[in-house]
Design an enzyme around this catalytic site. Structure first.
Site, PDB file in Angstrom:
ATOM      1  CG  HIS A  84      39.873 -42.964 -10.137  1.00 39.47           C
ATOM      2  ND1 HIS A  84      38.609 -43.488 -10.294  1.00 39.47           N
ATOM      3  CD2 HIS A  84      40.574 -43.332 -11.239  1.00 39.47           C
ATOM      4  CE1 HIS A  84      38.554 -44.160 -11.441  1.00 39.47           C
ATOM      5  NE2 HIS A  84      39.736 -44.067 -12.029  1.00 39.47           N
ATOM      6  CB  SER A 113      40.219 -46.727 -14.160  1.00 42.90           C
ATOM      7  OG  SER A 113      39.798 -45.399 -14.374  1.00 42.90           O
TER       8      SER A 113
END
Length: 332
Positions: A220, A108
């Site tokens: 996400h 991430s």
């Protein structure tokens, strides 16, 4: 590069790795790490190092604090590692670098740290970028509230099936898989009602545990599409050079080797699942003998222990671990 050396991959953690005081000892013992934090403070627009050094866990919870702090701590650890190698700066160099780096990867927001380590952009640029990334994500989360939960003990297809069933039965739900971290460890993101349902119903569907995560939104997932669009616009102002080593994609585990691909990934992965397990498999396929995690804690190293065999794992978070990893990687 040094082809006679064993191949290595460098990895960088994302949200969840933060803690008050992270990197403070390294700032005091490494001039290179201290320099990274000084640049980070200037780029952030306030003393990020003071926020980390004196703040509480709650002080580090806002995404526009947490993400720059994680990137600064990870890049500082990498700079300290380079310092032990006799290399200036916080990047792999294209020629003469004493470690044979096969790839870099980040989970991430850790992808931004990886891009810095690959020599694509400077730490000051990166800290300002992830400060804004955090703001974009916080705004998107406010507009479309949601949460995340870790589903343990089920593989990705089983979690996909469970999320699909709950989504179908929950009007307006956008529950979906958000991270595939390790075998039997999948994170989901979605609306509040659906997350409550999967927490309550997951064990009945075969999960060992379902743990709600203390995060500020459904990261996400489609909830982050406005942040993705804002990030794409923001990246137009960021200089990105070709990487000194391939950057492993969060989206499809492909090898990112040109600036346009890296720029697209940095925007698109905000609203896409992090396929970390696929990325680890891609690293394994490169024949690496070492994987080094840079930053506070050992979140990624813990996942890797459950995933890879026959690869030496290292975590660099202080000068002792920096020296140990440097010795292991340059001795073979």
């Amino acid at each position: 590069m040094a082809p006679e050396r064993a191949r290595a991959a460098f990895v960088f953690p994302g949200q969840g790795s933060q803690a008050p005081g992270m990197g403070c000892g390294l700032r005091e013992s490494s001039a290179a790490a201290a320099s990274v934090w000084q640049v980070a403070d200037a780029s952030y627009g306030a003393s990020l190092s003071d926020l980390v050094g004196a703040g509480s866990p709650e002080d580090l919870r806002p995404t526009d604090v947490q993400q720059p702090a994680i990137v600064a701590a990870s890049v500082a650890a990498f700079a300290a590692f380079n310092e032990t190698l006799g290399v200036d700066g916080a990047a792999v160099t294209a020629n003469g670098y004493p470690v044979n780096v096969a790839a870099v990867a980040g989970h991430s927001v850790g992808l931004v740290s990886a891009v810095v380590a690959a020599g694509c952009t400077l730490v000051g640029e990166a800290v300002a970028l992830v400060r804004d990334r955090g703001r974009f994500m916080a705004t998107a989360a406010f507009e479309k509230p949601g949460r995340m939960a870790a589903v343990l003990g089920l593989d990705e297809p089983a979690v996909e099936s469970l999320t699909s069933a709950i989504r179908t039965e929950t009007p307006g739900s956008y529950l979906s898989v958000a991270n595939i971290n390790a075998p039997g460890q999948v994170v989901v993101a979605g609306d509040l009602v659906a997350i409550d349902r999967i927490v309550n119903e997951g064990r009945g569907a075969g999960a060992r545990r379902v743990i709600p995560l203390n995060v500020g939104g459904a990261f996400h997932s489609v909830a982050m599409l406005p942040a993705q669009a804002a990030m794409r616009e923001r990246l137009l102002a960021v200089g990105i050079d070709p990487p000194a080593a391939p950057v492993i994609s969060n989206i499809d585990a492909g090898h990112l080797v040109d600036p346009s691909g890296i720029r697209a990934e940095l925007a698109n992965h905000i609203a896409a699942p992090v396929r970390w397990l696929d990325g680890v498999r891609a690293i394994e396929a490169l024949g690496v003998r070492h994987i080094v995690e840079f930053g506070h804690g050992s979140v990624l190293t813990g996942m890797l222990r459950r995933t890879v065999k026959g690869i030496e794992l290292h975590n660099v978070s202080d000068m002792a671990s920096a020296r140990a990893a440097a010795a292991a990687l340059t001795d073979g």
